[in-house]
Motif scaffolding. Sequence first.
Motif, PDB file in Angstrom:
ATOM      1  N   LEU A   1       0.833  -1.193   0.000  1.00  0.00           N
ATOM      2  CA  LEU A   1       0.000   0.000   0.000  1.00  0.00           C
ATOM      3  C   LEU A   1       0.873   1.250   0.000  1.00  0.00           C
ATOM      4  O   LEU A   1       2.023   1.228   0.437  1.00  0.00           O
ATOM      5  CB  LEU A   1      -0.945  -0.008   1.204  1.00  0.00           C
ATOM      6  N   ASN A   2       0.321   2.345  -0.482  1.00  0.00           N
ATOM      7  CA  ASN A   2       1.124   3.537  -0.762  1.00  0.00           C
ATOM      8  C   ASN A   2       1.357   4.406   0.470  1.00  0.00           C
ATOM      9  O   ASN A   2       0.929   5.554   0.536  1.00  0.00           O
ATOM     10  CB  ASN A   2       0.451   4.372  -1.861  1.00  0.00           C
ATOM     11  N   SER A   3       2.047   3.849   1.458  1.00  0.00           N
ATOM     12  CA  SER A   3       2.443   4.649   2.622  1.00  0.00           C
ATOM     13  C   SER A   3       3.913   5.025   2.462  1.00  0.00           C
ATOM     14  O   SER A   3       4.718   4.223   1.991  1.00  0.00           O
ATOM     15  CB  SER A   3       2.229   3.843   3.916  1.00  0.00           C
ATOM     16  N   GLU A   4       4.224   6.239   2.858  1.00  0.00           N
ATOM     17  CA  GLU A   4       5.598   6.722   2.715  1.00  0.00           C
ATOM     18  C   GLU A   4       6.526   6.179   3.798  1.00  0.00           C
ATOM     19  O   GLU A   4       7.736   6.126   3.623  1.00  0.00           O
ATOM     20  CB  GLU A   4       5.630   8.252   2.746  1.00  0.00           C
ATOM     21  N   ILE A   5       5.945   5.780   4.954  1.00  0.00           N
ATOM     22  CA  ILE A   5       6.736   5.314   6.090  1.00  0.00           C
ATOM     23  C   ILE A   5       6.229   3.938   6.512  1.00  0.00           C
ATOM     24  O   ILE A   5       5.035   3.755   6.760  1.00  0.00           O
ATOM     25  CB  ILE A   5       6.637   6.291   7.281  1.00  0.00           C
ATOM     26  N   LEU A   6       7.132   2.970   6.589  1.00  0.00           N
ATOM     27  CA  LEU A   6       6.796   1.609   7.007  1.00  0.00           C
ATOM     28  C   LEU A   6       7.514   1.323   8.325  1.00  0.00           C
ATOM     29  O   LEU A   6       8.728   1.411   8.422  1.00  0.00           O
ATOM     30  CB  LEU A   6       7.225   0.598   5.942  1.00  0.00           C
ATOM     31  N   ILE A   7       6.717   0.976   9.363  1.00  0.00           N
ATOM     32  CA  ILE A   7       7.254   0.720  10.695  1.00  0.00           C
ATOM     33  C   ILE A   7       6.979  -0.736  11.069  1.00  0.00           C
ATOM     34  O   ILE A   7       5.837  -1.186  11.020  1.00  0.00           O
ATOM     35  CB  ILE A   7       6.620   1.668  11.747  1.00  0.00           C
ATOM     36  N   MET A   8       8.040  -1.460  11.472  1.00  0.00           N
ATOM     37  CA  MET A   8       7.903  -2.882  11.774  1.00  0.00           C
ATOM     38  C   MET A   8       8.609  -3.195  13.095  1.00  0.00           C
ATOM     39  O   MET A   8       9.733  -2.756  13.327  1.00  0.00           O
ATOM     40  CB  MET A   8       8.499  -3.729  10.657  1.00  0.00           C
ATOM     41  N   ASP A   9       7.933  -3.998  13.924  1.00  0.00           N
ATOM     42  CA  ASP A   9       8.460  -4.339  15.245  1.00  0.00           C
ATOM     43  C   ASP A   9       8.516  -5.856  15.422  1.00  0.00           C
ATOM     44  O   ASP A   9       7.537  -6.468  15.845  1.00  0.00           O
ATOM     45  CB  ASP A   9       7.593  -3.720  16.339  1.00  0.00           C
TER      46      ASP A   9
END
Length: 419
Positions: A180-188
């Motif tokens: 999906l077109n998100s500029e920031i990807l955060i993964m934990d």
Amino acid sequence: MSEIIRAENIKKCYKLGEIGGRTLLGSSQSFFARLFGKDDPNTKIGSKNYDKNETFTALDDVSFSINKGETVGIIGRNGAGKSTLLKILSRITAPTDGCVYLDGRVSSMLEIGTGFHAELTGRENIYLNGAILGMSRREVDEKLDDIIEFSECEQFIDTPIKRYSSGMYVKLAFAVAAHLNSEILIMDEVLAVGDAAFVRKCIEKMRSIAEEENRTILYVSHNMDTVKNLCTRTIVLDKGKIIYDGDTDEAIKHYLSSGTHSETHMTFDENNLSKKLKNKQRAVNLLGASYPSNANTTDENGMLNININWTNKDDITDLCFRLTVYDSTLKSVATSMLYDFYSGKAGQNESVTLSFDMSTLAPGRYETRYTLFRRSGITDDIESYMGLSFYKTESILKAQTKWHSSVWGSAMLPTPEIV
């Protein structure tokens, strides 16, 4: 490069103890009990009573900025504040003090199934996540086939996800977040559940979206291998503070060495022996190890001398020694064995200094394990302890190129010959 994330003096505090009751009546009882200095009737039996002003600081004056297209790792020990920081950046919780500036849409995977509804199908949850990110139905339609294919869940995409396994959850969640077109990807730490093949595919996907699509990735993991392979920059947190922000290799060294000392001698504690060996009748006891030079670095030729001492509990013949070397991710990279080097009688205290050639190792910090075993088989270990750390110094590298261990590995092969 343009700045996409900026954190300024972030602080997050939590009140200790249970806050409020589960009902209006319970909360009222607790409030009036505190007001008149009485015992809280809703306090659990045996639980500690906390002062109303007693707090825990999860993050303390954290500041950093991240540019668009960067892949940044965040590492630290349990309780260092990593997950709290990601929750603030994902707008799940607000900081107690400080500000966060985000220039773009954020897609986050902080735990398995984040943003999913258990009663909806996989397909419906893809559209739900797209809507949460502010995407139109047409934008999601354009990515739908790619998401389903990447997730490897085609057969179950129209099944309610409450019937999915944890691995299927992760596969679908990552596929949605990555496409999906998100500029920031955060993964934990979510990839820890996936199988090895899917984890490799996810790392390659994250690398490609950072390099080719110029998207920003924040990645938290205790697996130093994946951090090393993916991140060009890493932030190290310790007790809510940033103790290092920079090159990933150096960050991992800071993380692994935090709380430890650069020792040149050590005494072995039998409590650290594996349960399997504790329960065995052992012929020898390893007592300690040291570097005779009182320095934990290799010499100019890449040689490392280690002295070990032990005591014989029984008569022993053909004692063997194994040194295992681990890199900064605690993955074994080299092993050296010495066979049949000692025989002795019960009750004797012995020591030996062994010289190891570390010239083929890349510069960096390494950990060791010392194992004594019998000639009857390599697996017939008598004693085995994690040993002293050491540094392969940069000056040993004969070439003019700085060694990039995250890309090239921890071993330097000899210079090839032209034939």
